[in-house]
Write a protein that holds these residues in place. Structure first.
Motif, PDB file in Angstrom:
ATOM      1  N   LYS A 190       0.660  -1.418  -0.285  1.00 38.77           N
ATOM      2  CA  LYS A 190       0.154   0.008   0.108  1.00 38.77           C
ATOM      3  C   LYS A 190       0.588   0.961  -0.225  1.00 38.77           C
ATOM      4  N   ARG A 191       0.522   2.460  -0.533  1.00 36.21           N
ATOM      5  CA  ARG A 191       0.411   3.380  -0.756  1.00 36.21           C
ATOM      6  C   ARG A 191       0.657   4.964  -0.261  1.00 36.21           C
ATOM      7  N   GLN A 192       0.978   5.576   0.278  1.00 32.58           N
ATOM      8  CA  GLN A 192       0.437   6.993   0.509  1.00 32.58           C
ATOM      9  C   GLN A 192       1.180   8.422   0.743  1.00 32.58           C
ATOM     10  N   ILE A 193       0.240   9.416   0.537  1.00 28.26           N
ATOM     11  CA  ILE A 193       0.299  10.560   0.053  1.00 28.26           C
ATOM     12  C   ILE A 193       1.740  11.172   1.091  1.00 28.26           C
ATOM     13  N   PRO A 238     -12.211   8.385  -4.254  1.00 31.75           N
ATOM     14  CA  PRO A 238     -11.685   6.859  -4.284  1.00 31.75           C
ATOM     15  C   PRO A 238     -11.848   6.026  -5.383  1.00 31.75           C
ATOM     16  N   LEU A 239     -11.784   5.819  -5.962  1.00 34.44           N
ATOM     17  CA  LEU A 239     -11.976   4.024  -6.895  1.00 34.44           C
ATOM     18  C   LEU A 239     -12.932   3.442  -6.540  1.00 34.44           C
ATOM     19  N   ALA A 240     -14.570   2.838  -7.646  1.00 29.80           N
ATOM     20  CA  ALA A 240     -15.304   1.858  -7.017  1.00 29.80           C
ATOM     21  C   ALA A 240     -14.463   0.543  -7.076  1.00 29.80           C
ATOM     22  N   TYR A 245      -8.057   1.581  -0.658  1.00 31.97           N
ATOM     23  CA  TYR A 245      -8.306   2.349  -0.560  1.00 31.97           C
ATOM     24  C   TYR A 245      -9.783   3.492  -0.267  1.00 31.97           C
ATOM     25  N   GLY A 246     -10.132   2.713   0.342  1.00 25.72           N
ATOM     26  CA  GLY A 246     -11.615   3.200   0.707  1.00 25.72           C
ATOM     27  C   GLY A 246     -12.921   3.079  -0.613  1.00 25.72           C
TER      28      GLY A 246
END
Length: 297
Positions: A190-193, A238-240, A245-246
């Protein structure tokens, strides 16, 4: 099968060393030139073996021959549509639920295995060189280079467009997200800002909206892992299907992201390639479920 590329020496390059011509004018990599030096037909000037320290003259024909590469991947019988194919590049329309590369845990039925089957069918021995890797559950166009030179020339050369179904409706019809991205840790993908992360810039355009969702087109200035997914989540859309990512999985069971268009110049032929791939069935159904009916370009 070997790949031979020939160059007609123009007057402005008269007297130039072969190494300098190949490196500076034709952009062959140092590694490739070095390997060609040790092959009898690797570098030829007017049909005769040449050294990299030899000089070219106007009107000469300089040829390089790249030998075939061994492909040790098992073949896959999964049929993946080929959108474009020439001597140096190939574009697949990758389905969701397929890895591009093999890994320690996944050895079969990747796009690399599909490409191995293509090579067997066409009696080729080519390394799998993926220019734009897509996540396992992202569908769409994937560009492959068939040799080292094409791979070097294609790096960051293709303009790509993505289509995505996102939660909500962006307040602006067009916008840009400029936010650095980093990996959360060395174990989790997983990535983050992260202000100290790698620079990442995403442009988006609203195409259509429905009940709680919208369809957007995206273009990237950078190509970070999960970039679109992280950036859309960080602005509240967030993407469906992207539960990492939510996103909610009620209208689609994977991130609703598809690489729909790719434009580039085929590196050696010079042909302009404009490849497209229609939305796959699961994203079409997601649009219907979200009552997004308006046509998009």
């Amino acid at each position: 099968m070997s790949r031979t590329i020939s160059f007609l020496i123009e007057p402005q390059f008269d007297g130039m060393k072969i190494y300098d011509y190949l490196r500076k004018e034709q952009h062959l990599s140092y590694r490739l030139i070095t390997s060609l030096k040790h092959i009898s037909e690797g570098i030829e000037l007017n049909g005769v073996h040449a050294r990299t320290i030899d000089h070219v003259k106007a009107g000469d024909v300089l040829s390089v021959t790249m030998p075939p590469n061994k492909n040790n991947s098992e073949v896959s019988d999964i049929a993946v549509p080929i959108v474009y194919d020439d001597e140096d590049v190939l574009i697949y329309n990758k389905p969701a639920d397929m890895n591009c590369h093999q890994s320690r845990r996944v050895q079969n039925d990747t796009l690399a295995n599909v490409f191995a089957a293509y090579c067997c069918e066409h009696n080729l021995s080519l390394t799998f060189r993926c220019i734009n890797r897509l996540d396992k559950n992202t569908s769409g166009l994937v560009l492959l280079a068939k040799n080292q030179h094409a791979a070097a020339l294609l790096k960051n050369a293709a303009q790509k467009e993505y289509l995505a179904v996102v939660h909500g409706v962006p307040a602006q019809k067009t916008g840009m997200v400029d936010a650095p991205i980093s990996r959360i840790n060395d174990i989790y993908t997983k990535r983050q800002i992260d202000i100290n992360g790698q620079p990442a810039v995403t442009h988006y355009e609203l195409l259509a909206e429905g009940e709680g969702y919208s369809l957007i087109r995206l273009k990237l200035e950078t190509g970070r892992t999960h970039q679109i997914r992280v950036h859309m989540a960080c602005i509240g859309h967030p993407l469906a299907g992207d539960d990492m990512y939510g996103g909610d999985t009620s209208i689609i069971k994977r991130q609703a992201l598809h690489c729909s268009r790719m434009i580039f110049t085929s590196p050696i032929s010079g042909k302009l390639v404009d490849a497209t791939a229609a939305l796959p069935e699961d994203m079409q159904k997601a649009l219907e479920s979200a009552r997004i009916y308006r046509q998009y370009e």
